[in-house]
Design a protein around this motif. Structure first.
Motif, PDB file in Angstrom:
ATOM      1  N   HIS A 109       0.839  -1.202   0.000  1.00 18.49           N
ATOM      2  CA  HIS A 109       0.000   0.000   0.000  1.00 18.49           C
ATOM      3  C   HIS A 109       0.873   1.252   0.000  1.00 18.49           C
ATOM      4  CE1 HIS A 109      -2.754   3.068   1.609  1.00 18.49           C
ATOM      5  NE2 HIS A 109      -3.669   2.391   0.941  1.00 18.49           N
ATOM      6  N   GLN A 110       1.903   1.250   0.839  1.00 18.80           N
ATOM      7  CA  GLN A 110       2.795   2.407   0.936  1.00 18.80           C
ATOM      8  C   GLN A 110       3.524   2.651  -0.385  1.00 18.80           C
ATOM      9  OE1 GLN A 110       5.881   1.911   3.862  1.00 18.80           O
ATOM     10  NE2 GLN A 110       6.359   4.070   3.903  1.00 18.80           N
ATOM     11  N   VAL A 111       3.995   1.591  -1.011  1.00 20.70           N
ATOM     12  CA  VAL A 111       4.712   1.720  -2.288  1.00 20.70           C
ATOM     13  C   VAL A 111       3.788   2.293  -3.355  1.00 20.70           C
ATOM     14  CG1 VAL A 111       5.730   0.375  -4.174  1.00 20.70           C
ATOM     15  CG2 VAL A 111       6.458  -0.046  -1.825  1.00 20.70           C
ATOM     16  N   LEU A 112       2.567   1.787  -3.418  1.00 15.94           N
ATOM     17  CA  LEU A 112       1.630   2.271  -4.425  1.00 15.94           C
ATOM     18  C   LEU A 112       1.250   3.724  -4.180  1.00 15.94           C
ATOM     19  CD1 LEU A 112       0.220   1.391  -6.953  1.00 15.94           C
ATOM     20  CD2 LEU A 112      -1.646   0.515  -5.567  1.00 15.94           C
ATOM     21  N   MET A 113       1.023   4.096  -2.924  1.00 14.00           N
ATOM     22  CA  MET A 113       0.686   5.491  -2.597  1.00 14.00           C
ATOM     23  C   MET A 113       1.856   6.420  -2.927  1.00 14.00           C
ATOM     24  SD  MET A 113      -2.425   5.475  -1.749  1.00 14.00           S
ATOM     25  CE  MET A 113      -2.657   7.095  -1.055  1.00 14.00           C
ATOM     26  N   ALA A 114       3.087   5.972  -2.698  1.00 15.47           N
ATOM     27  CA  ALA A 114       4.253   6.793  -3.044  1.00 15.47           C
ATOM     28  C   ALA A 114       4.328   7.004  -4.553  1.00 15.47           C
ATOM     29  CB  ALA A 114       5.535   6.136  -2.530  1.00 15.47           C
ATOM     30  N   GLY A 115       4.038   5.951  -5.320  1.00 15.94           N
ATOM     31  CA  GLY A 115       4.026   6.087  -6.781  1.00 15.94           C
ATOM     32  C   GLY A 115       2.968   7.061  -7.248  1.00 15.94           C
ATOM     33  N   LEU A 116       1.792   6.992  -6.639  1.00 20.37           N
ATOM     34  CA  LEU A 116       0.726   7.935  -7.000  1.00 20.37           C
ATOM     35  C   LEU A 116       1.122   9.362  -6.648  1.00 20.37           C
ATOM     36  CD1 LEU A 116      -2.358   5.843  -5.837  1.00 20.37           C
ATOM     37  CD2 LEU A 116      -1.827   6.524  -8.197  1.00 20.37           C
ATOM     38  N   SER A 117       1.763   9.546  -5.500  1.00 18.37           N
ATOM     39  CA  SER A 117       2.215  10.889  -5.101  1.00 18.37           C
ATOM     40  C   SER A 117       3.232  11.436  -6.083  1.00 18.37           C
ATOM     41  CB  SER A 117       2.815  10.850  -3.703  1.00 18.37           C
ATOM     42  OG  SER A 117       1.820  10.547  -2.765  1.00 18.37           O
ATOM     43  N   LYS A 118       4.182  10.599  -6.508  1.00 17.22           N
ATOM     44  CA  LYS A 118       5.195  11.057  -7.463  1.00 17.22           C
ATOM     45  C   LYS A 118       4.577  11.374  -8.815  1.00 17.22           C
ATOM     46  CE  LYS A 118       9.217   8.950  -5.377  1.00 17.22           C
ATOM     47  NZ  LYS A 118      10.331   8.018  -5.521  1.00 17.22           N
ATOM     48  N   ALA A 119       3.442  10.742  -9.117  1.00 25.85           N
ATOM     49  CA  ALA A 119       2.744  11.041 -10.372  1.00 25.85           C
ATOM     50  C   ALA A 119       1.876  12.282 -10.243  1.00 25.85           C
ATOM     51  CB  ALA A 119       1.890   9.843 -10.785  1.00 25.85           C
ATOM     52  N   GLY A 120       1.825  12.857  -9.018  1.00 29.29           N
ATOM     53  CA  GLY A 120       1.062  14.076  -8.805  1.00 29.29           C
ATOM     54  C   GLY A 120      -0.374  13.835  -8.388  1.00 29.29           C
ATOM     55  N   LEU A 121      -0.697  12.627  -8.001  1.00 32.51           N
ATOM     56  CA  LEU A 121      -2.065  12.306  -7.580  1.00 32.51           C
ATOM     57  C   LEU A 121      -2.115  12.229  -6.063  1.00 32.51           C
ATOM     58  CD1 LEU A 121      -2.669   9.509 -10.222  1.00 32.51           C
ATOM     59  CD2 LEU A 121      -3.509  11.852 -10.298  1.00 32.51           C
ATOM     60  N   TYR A 122      -2.481  13.354  -5.439  1.00 32.65           N
ATOM     61  CA  TYR A 122      -2.489  13.427  -3.974  1.00 32.65           C
ATOM     62  C   TYR A 122      -3.887  13.304  -3.386  1.00 32.65           C
ATOM     63  CZ  TYR A 122       2.026  15.478  -5.079  1.00 32.65           C
ATOM     64  OH  TYR A 122       3.270  15.705  -5.589  1.00 32.65           O
ATOM     65  N   ASP A 123      -4.874  13.903  -4.042  1.00 29.14           N
ATOM     66  CA  ASP A 123      -6.225  13.977  -3.515  1.00 29.14           C
ATOM     67  C   ASP A 123      -7.038  12.832  -4.102  1.00 29.14           C
ATOM     68  OD1 ASP A 123      -8.882  16.449  -3.578  1.00 29.14           O
ATOM     69  OD2 ASP A 123      -8.372  14.899  -2.118  1.00 29.14           O
ATOM     70  N   LEU A 124      -7.102  11.705  -3.397  1.00 27.96           N
ATOM     71  CA  LEU A 124      -7.784  10.531  -3.915  1.00 27.96           C
ATOM     72  C   LEU A 124      -9.246  10.504  -3.461  1.00 27.96           C
ATOM     73  CD1 LEU A 124      -5.067   7.795  -3.342  1.00 27.96           C
ATOM     74  CD2 LEU A 124      -5.482   9.153  -5.375  1.00 27.96           C
ATOM     75  N   THR A 125     -10.110  10.124  -4.383  1.00 24.31           N
ATOM     76  CA  THR A 125     -11.529   9.972  -4.073  1.00 24.31           C
ATOM     77  C   THR A 125     -11.749   8.608  -3.421  1.00 24.31           C
ATOM     78  OG1 THR A 125     -12.056   8.921  -6.175  1.00 24.31           O
ATOM     79  CG2 THR A 125     -12.103  11.349  -6.122  1.00 24.31           C
ATOM     80  N   PRO A 126     -12.911   8.370  -2.839  1.00 24.90           N
ATOM     81  CA  PRO A 126     -13.197   7.044  -2.277  1.00 24.90           C
ATOM     82  C   PRO A 126     -13.080   5.921  -3.315  1.00 24.90           C
ATOM     83  CG  PRO A 126     -14.775   8.617  -1.426  1.00 24.90           C
ATOM     84  CD  PRO A 126     -13.969   9.339  -2.478  1.00 24.90           C
ATOM     85  N   ASP A 127     -13.459   6.202  -4.562  1.00 29.06           N
ATOM     86  CA  ASP A 127     -13.297   5.192  -5.617  1.00 29.06           C
ATOM     87  C   ASP A 127     -11.825   4.892  -5.870  1.00 29.06           C
ATOM     88  OD1 ASP A 127     -16.110   6.299  -7.668  1.00 29.06           O
ATOM     89  OD2 ASP A 127     -16.004   4.915  -5.956  1.00 29.06           O
ATOM     90  N   ASP A 128     -10.978   5.939  -5.805  1.00 27.48           N
ATOM     91  CA  ASP A 128      -9.534   5.740  -5.971  1.00 27.48           C
ATOM     92  C   ASP A 128      -8.982   4.868  -4.839  1.00 27.48           C
ATOM     93  OD1 ASP A 128      -9.076   9.155  -7.091  1.00 27.48           O
ATOM     94  OD2 ASP A 128      -9.488   7.348  -8.252  1.00 27.48           O
ATOM     95  N   GLU A 129      -9.430   5.142  -3.605  1.00 28.27           N
ATOM     96  CA  GLU A 129      -8.981   4.345  -2.448  1.00 28.27           C
ATOM     97  C   GLU A 129      -9.375   2.883  -2.608  1.00 28.27           C
ATOM     98  OE1 GLU A 129      -6.794   6.968  -0.126  1.00 28.27           O
ATOM     99  OE2 GLU A 129      -7.157   4.847   0.221  1.00 28.27           O
ATOM    100  N   THR A 130     -10.579   2.648  -3.113  1.00 31.54           N
ATOM    101  CA  THR A 130     -11.037   1.276  -3.360  1.00 31.54           C
ATOM    102  C   THR A 130     -10.153   0.606  -4.405  1.00 31.54           C
ATOM    103  OG1 THR A 130     -13.298   1.902  -2.808  1.00 31.54           O
ATOM    104  CG2 THR A 130     -13.013  -0.134  -4.048  1.00 31.54           C
ATOM    105  N   ALA A 131      -9.814   1.338  -5.445  1.00 34.38           N
ATOM    106  CA  ALA A 131      -8.950   0.785  -6.490  1.00 34.38           C
ATOM    107  C   ALA A 131      -7.566   0.466  -5.938  1.00 34.38           C
ATOM    108  CB  ALA A 131      -8.841   1.768  -7.654  1.00 34.38           C
ATOM    109  N   VAL A 132      -7.024   1.339  -5.102  1.00 34.60           N
ATOM    110  CA  VAL A 132      -5.712   1.093  -4.487  1.00 34.60           C
ATOM    111  C   VAL A 132      -5.780  -0.155  -3.620  1.00 34.60           C
ATOM    112  CG1 VAL A 132      -4.038   1.966  -2.802  1.00 34.60           C
ATOM    113  CG2 VAL A 132      -4.903   3.466  -4.597  1.00 34.60           C
ATOM    114  N   ARG A 133      -6.813  -0.283  -2.794  1.00 39.37           N
ATOM    115  CA  ARG A 133      -6.961  -1.465  -1.929  1.00 39.37           C
ATOM    116  C   ARG A 133      -7.062  -2.744  -2.755  1.00 39.37           C
ATOM    117  NH1 ARG A 133     -10.126   1.852   1.251  1.00 39.37           N
ATOM    118  NH2 ARG A 133     -12.031   1.050   0.318  1.00 39.37           N
ATOM    119  N   THR A 134      -7.800  -2.684  -3.859  1.00 40.61           N
ATOM    120  CA  THR A 134      -7.956  -3.853  -4.726  1.00 40.61           C
ATOM    121  C   THR A 134      -6.612  -4.262  -5.319  1.00 40.61           C
ATOM    122  OG1 THR A 134     -10.215  -3.218  -5.253  1.00 40.61           O
ATOM    123  CG2 THR A 134      -9.142  -4.765  -6.752  1.00 40.61           C
TER     124      THR A 134
END
Length: 157
Positions: A109-134
């Motif tokens: 989870h931490q690795v994926l969130m770091a990748g999203l942050s480096k891509a400039g995606l900081y403000d995740l919606t609930p659907d985004d959180e579900t996709a990350v968890r999946t």
């Protein structure tokens, strides 16, 4: 009742080592080794899963340091700690995940969130959180790291 062969003591200085028995050659080989126990247990779980998927029998001994000397760790305890339940193996709510499985899940989870942050995606919606968890629940660590690398590369371009 067939007795399990005993593994020889690993060569070198004491560290955490998983020895796997190969019945085809009636010999032991080092399957994983590290200065810390957790990565070796993770590797044992992954290797055991791969061997079982091929239909092979899994025989493993775990060795570790004990006051500067080698110590064989009880095989059943090592196997229990190394078992990482997957969605196909355990129904939801059947049992609590092991500490190792929980740590590996958190790491993915931490690795994926770091990748999203480096891509400039900081403000995740609930659907985004579900996709990350999946993704974290279904992909292994190597694949999650690859996806995070792609995201990082896309963010720096």
């Amino acid at each position: 009742m067939q007795t399990r062969p005993r593994s020889p003591q690993p060569p070198g200085d004491p560290r955490w080592v998983a020895m796997f028995y190969q019945s085809s050659s009636a010999s032991w080989r080092v399957g994983a080794q590290a200065p810390h126990r957790a990565p070796v247990l993770y590797a044992v779980g992954e290797m055991a899963q791969a061997l079982r998927a091929r239909g092979d029998e899994v025989t493993v001994d775990l060795w570790g340091p004990d006051n500067g000397a080698w110590q064989r760790v009880e095989a059943s305890a090592a196997a229990t700690e190394a078992t990482v339940p997957t969605a196909q193996q355990a129904p939801s709510g059947a049992r609590e995940p092991s500490k190792l499985a929980e740590r590996m899940h958190d790491r993915r989870h931490q690795v994926l969130m770091a990748g999203l942050s480096k891509a400039g995606l900081y403000d995740l919606t609930p659907d985004d959180e579900t996709a990350v968890r999946t993704l974290v629940d279904t992909l292994d660590e190597t694949t999650v790291r690859r996806v995070a690398h792609w995201l990082s590369a896309a963010g720096s371009a």
